[in-house]
Design a protein around this motif. Sequence first.
Motif, PDB file in Angstrom:
ATOM      1  N   ASP A 180       0.898  -1.298   0.038  1.00 16.29           N
ATOM      2  CA  ASP A 180       0.040  -0.024  -0.205  1.00 16.29           C
ATOM      3  C   ASP A 180       0.961   1.117  -0.118  1.00 16.29           C
ATOM      4  O   ASP A 180       1.632   1.505   1.123  1.00 16.29           O
ATOM      5  N   HIS A 181       0.958   1.903  -0.947  1.00 10.23           N
ATOM      6  CA  HIS A 181       1.727   2.942  -1.084  1.00 10.23           C
ATOM      7  C   HIS A 181       1.226   4.341  -0.313  1.00 10.23           C
ATOM      8  O   HIS A 181       2.440   5.109   0.140  1.00 10.23           O
ATOM      9  N   ALA A 182       0.162   4.156   0.334  1.00 10.44           N
ATOM     10  CA  ALA A 182      -0.126   4.964   1.339  1.00 10.44           C
ATOM     11  C   ALA A 182       0.380   4.622   2.868  1.00 10.44           C
ATOM     12  O   ALA A 182       0.572   5.607   3.337  1.00 10.44           O
ATOM     13  N   LYS A 183       1.100   3.712   2.726  1.00  7.81           N
ATOM     14  CA  LYS A 183       1.909   3.007   3.914  1.00  7.81           C
ATOM     15  C   LYS A 183       3.057   2.722   3.508  1.00  7.81           C
ATOM     16  O   LYS A 183       3.320   1.535   3.706  1.00  7.81           O
ATOM     17  N   PRO A 184       3.912   3.614   3.129  1.00 14.85           N
ATOM     18  CA  PRO A 184       5.380   3.113   2.786  1.00 14.85           C
ATOM     19  C   PRO A 184       6.089   2.274   3.663  1.00 14.85           C
ATOM     20  O   PRO A 184       7.086   1.867   3.319  1.00 14.85           O
ATOM     21  N   ASP A 185       5.766   2.469   5.031  1.00 12.05           N
ATOM     22  CA  ASP A 185       6.605   1.594   6.116  1.00 12.05           C
ATOM     23  C   ASP A 185       5.904   0.416   6.337  1.00 12.05           C
ATOM     24  O   ASP A 185       6.452  -0.263   7.194  1.00 12.05           O
ATOM     25  N   GLY A 186       4.805   0.046   5.829  1.00 13.25           N
ATOM     26  CA  GLY A 186       4.038  -1.252   5.775  1.00 13.25           C
ATOM     27  C   GLY A 186       4.601  -2.346   5.255  1.00 13.25           C
ATOM     28  O   GLY A 186       5.812  -2.436   4.715  1.00 13.25           O
ATOM     29  N   GLU A 187       3.657  -3.250   4.894  1.00 15.45           N
ATOM     30  CA  GLU A 187       3.982  -4.590   4.219  1.00 15.45           C
ATOM     31  C   GLU A 187       4.619  -4.325   2.675  1.00 15.45           C
ATOM     32  O   GLU A 187       4.144  -3.308   2.186  1.00 15.45           O
ATOM     33  N   THR A 188       5.501  -5.065   2.565  1.00 13.74           N
ATOM     34  CA  THR A 188       6.201  -4.968   1.031  1.00 13.74           C
ATOM     35  C   THR A 188       5.963  -6.122   0.293  1.00 13.74           C
ATOM     36  O   THR A 188       5.771  -7.334   0.699  1.00 13.74           O
ATOM     37  N   ILE A 189       6.082  -6.088  -1.117  1.00 20.04           N
ATOM     38  CA  ILE A 189       5.983  -6.980  -2.119  1.00 20.04           C
ATOM     39  C   ILE A 189       7.166  -6.801  -2.823  1.00 20.04           C
ATOM     40  O   ILE A 189       7.683  -5.853  -2.916  1.00 20.04           O
ATOM     41  N   GLU A 190       7.504  -7.900  -3.804  1.00 17.85           N
ATOM     42  CA  GLU A 190       8.322  -7.746  -4.944  1.00 17.85           C
ATOM     43  C   GLU A 190       8.044  -7.708  -6.223  1.00 17.85           C
ATOM     44  O   GLU A 190       7.039  -8.223  -6.722  1.00 17.85           O
ATOM     45  N   VAL A 191       8.656  -6.636  -6.937  1.00 17.04           N
ATOM     46  CA  VAL A 191       8.473  -6.551  -8.206  1.00 17.04           C
ATOM     47  C   VAL A 191       9.511  -6.812  -9.053  1.00 17.04           C
ATOM     48  O   VAL A 191      10.593  -6.230  -8.586  1.00 17.04           O
ATOM     49  N   TYR A 192       9.302  -7.550 -10.151  1.00 12.97           N
ATOM     50  CA  TYR A 192      10.274  -8.022 -11.083  1.00 12.97           C
ATOM     51  C   TYR A 192      10.369  -7.486 -12.488  1.00 12.97           C
ATOM     52  O   TYR A 192       9.238  -7.008 -12.697  1.00 12.97           O
ATOM     53  N   ALA A 193      11.534  -7.006 -12.944  1.00  7.78           N
ATOM     54  CA  ALA A 193      11.459  -6.300 -14.272  1.00  7.78           C
ATOM     55  C   ALA A 193      12.694  -6.805 -14.872  1.00  7.78           C
ATOM     56  O   ALA A 193      13.763  -6.978 -14.335  1.00  7.78           O
ATOM     57  N   ARG A 194      12.649  -7.112 -16.380  1.00 11.01           N
ATOM     58  CA  ARG A 194      13.943  -7.588 -17.109  1.00 11.01           C
ATOM     59  C   ARG A 194      14.293  -6.506 -17.922  1.00 11.01           C
ATOM     60  O   ARG A 194      13.456  -5.696 -18.875  1.00 11.01           O
ATOM     61  N   GLU A 195      15.554  -6.182 -17.787  1.00  6.11           N
ATOM     62  CA  GLU A 195      15.970  -5.195 -18.766  1.00  6.11           C
ATOM     63  C   GLU A 195      16.611  -5.876 -20.091  1.00  6.11           C
ATOM     64  O   GLU A 195      17.185  -6.757 -20.144  1.00  6.11           O
ATOM     65  N   VAL A 196      16.168  -5.295 -21.146  1.00  8.36           N
ATOM     66  CA  VAL A 196      16.582  -5.672 -22.385  1.00  8.36           C
ATOM     67  C   VAL A 196      16.916  -4.788 -23.124  1.00  8.36           C
ATOM     68  O   VAL A 196      16.579  -3.412 -23.399  1.00  8.36           O
ATOM     69  N   THR A 197      18.324  -4.974 -23.816  1.00  8.20           N
ATOM     70  CA  THR A 197      19.161  -3.960 -24.634  1.00  8.20           C
ATOM     71  C   THR A 197      19.862  -4.895 -25.935  1.00  8.20           C
ATOM     72  O   THR A 197      19.836  -6.153 -25.792  1.00  8.20           O
TER      73      THR A 197
END
Length: 419
Positions: A15-32
């Motif tokens: 919850d971005h309104a609670k920046p110090d609360g629970e977190t999750i992971e987001v993955y991204a693939r950089e391609v060049t």
Amino acid sequence: MTITTLDRTFRVPLDHAKPDGETIEVYAREVTRGRTDLPYLLYLNGGPGFPSPRPLGGEGWLRRALTDYRLLLLDQRGTGRSTPVTRHSLAKQGTPQQQADYLKHFRADSIVRDAELIRQQMTSDKWTLLGQSFGGYCAVTYLSFAPHGLSEVFITGGLPGLESTADDVYRLLYRTVVGKNAAHYERYPQDIERAHNVARFLKDNAVHLPNGRPLTVEAFQALGNLLGSATGSTRLHYLLEAPFDGTHLADAFLADVERELSWASSAPLYFLLHEASYARGEGATGWSAQRVRSEFPEFDKDDPLLFTGEMVYPALFDTDPALAPFRETAHLLAHERTWPELYDVDRLRANEVPVAAAVYHDDMYVARELSLETARTIAGARPWLTAEYEHDGLRVSDGAVLDRLISMLRLGEGPGHAG
């Protein structure tokens, strides 16, 4: 084309309104293509609930993008290699109400805040955004919430209605789907009798797909989701070539139908949040696609049988084994009355970020009328209305759609119409 990929992971607040609360992971693939001096292009794909495409290297739009950019393919929260939403992970959230509250953090507003946080970690520069379908909805949310992070925006088949309800959207899309059926039957008139015969058989007999899911007439009609892609009408025709084995539906036919319908297990978020992607402010969607369907009685006939489109009906959560575990949660989301806003119309009217958007004339998934209205609202937006491509134009055009949009901004082309 030789490409280089780099895996990146980021911790973001649930919850971005609670920046110090629970977190999750987001993955991204950089391609060049080996160049690290190029600016970033963030790609947000369609959905909701699908991971970013896995690049093979030969895709036309990918080649075009890598000519000018480093590409970042984001697995939007809940998908792919990001912290997943599955029947197992969601069960850990507790009651159906707790699950619904959790899922409210997986819409475009949260995806955009993830992306902006990631941008700030990766670069001090603005970046370019390419949004396809639902990714285009996210792009308009990005322009509303954090335009300071964007240097330019390209949208393909994804300009949402800014103030429209889910009911407004479906009233327009059902009309388009009727037209897609008419075009299909004009192209393949023999399919009228074949589809009718299958529907009559399903009304008179209990039929199950190999995975145990009941094949109802409504489920059979859902094959019409194919009709919105470049080759979808042909694929549907081939599927209907030989549906019967004597007096029974053929095993091969049932296997083919299951293949086309059985992606719920890999993308439950799509079904859970599809209508919620239209929800803003006060008011429940209330199974909008089901309610609005009653205004189009032609979908309840079988002569000719009309296939439906990108509509999520509550019966899916009763009949599809992959969705049954989410049934109570789905109903709670459908009747949720309070949702965050997704768009800032005043900010969009004052927009200063260059925007070019492909609007497909016969788009079966995004209402053309609403897209063009939004294009008129976003200051400086350059729409290209084309009948040359279907909703999957970015993927099938060998780079031509993306190249056209890039040229519209580089060369200063005005709004265009083609096809």
